[in-house]
Design a protein around this motif. Structure first.
Motif, mmCIF file in Angstrom:
data_model
loop_
_atom_site.group_PDB
_atom_site.id
_atom_site.type_symbol
_atom_site.label_atom_id
_atom_site.label_comp_id
_atom_site.label_asym_id
_atom_site.label_seq_id
_atom_site.Cartn_x
_atom_site.Cartn_y
_atom_site.Cartn_z
ATOM 1 N N ASN A 2 0.837 -1.208 0.000
ATOM 2 C CA ASN A 2 0.000 0.000 0.000
ATOM 3 C C ASN A 2 0.871 1.256 0.000
ATOM 4 N N HIS A 3 1.925 1.226 0.809
ATOM 5 C CA HIS A 3 2.839 2.372 0.865
ATOM 6 C C HIS A 3 3.525 2.575 -0.493
ATOM 7 N N ASN A 57 2.383 1.704 -3.445
ATOM 8 C CA ASN A 57 1.382 2.233 -4.382
ATOM 9 C C ASN A 57 1.147 3.724 -4.160
ATOM 10 N N ASP A 58 1.142 4.150 -2.891
ATOM 11 C CA ASP A 58 0.990 5.579 -2.593
ATOM 12 C C ASP A 58 2.155 6.382 -3.163
ATOM 13 N N VAL A 59 3.364 5.855 -3.028
ATOM 14 C CA VAL A 59 4.545 6.540 -3.553
ATOM 15 C C VAL A 59 4.464 6.640 -5.072
ATOM 16 N N LYS A 119 1.753 6.713 -6.922
ATOM 17 C CA LYS A 119 0.728 7.709 -7.251
ATOM 18 C C LYS A 119 1.274 9.123 -7.078
ATOM 19 N N LYS A 120 2.040 9.337 -6.004
ATOM 20 C CA LYS A 120 2.607 10.664 -5.766
ATOM 21 C C LYS A 120 3.607 11.030 -6.847
#
Length: 99
Positions: free
Chosen positions: A15-16, A18-20, A22-23
């Motif tokens: 999840n982390h 994937n967040d990176v 996206k950012k």
């Protein structure tokens, strides 16, 4: 030849990651910039009106004044019916284009 690695990630780490990702996609857009389809505000004056304001500024100031002020010029533009209403700031920006 590219090296390939296999990594086992926990659900939280995925999840982390994937967040990176996206950012970073948003970061690319920030660097490149996004073009606007329309300008934020439409122009208040057309070219003919701007030319008349400049011509008025180059003319003699009213009696009792040595020079044109922005407020005097804005009042005169409305008196001459070049436009219905105008602020002295718009007059300043118009004159600044020619300087």
């Amino acid at each position: 030849m590219q090296k390939k690695y296999t990594i086992c990630l926990s659900e939280e780490e995925r999840n982390h990651l994937n967040d990176v990702i996206k950012k970073l996609k948003g970061f690319e857009q920030t660097l490149d910039g996004k073009k606007r389809e329309h300008p934020p505000r439409s122009k208040l004056l057309n070219g003919e009106q701007e030319a008349k304001i400049i011509a008025t500024r180059l003319g003699k100031p009213p009696p009792g004044y040595a020079n044109w002020t922005l407020r005097l010029l804005a009042q005169r533009v409305v008196e001459l019916e070049i436009t219905d209403a105008i602020s002295y700031e718009t007059v300043r920006q118009t004159l600044k284009k020619t300087a």
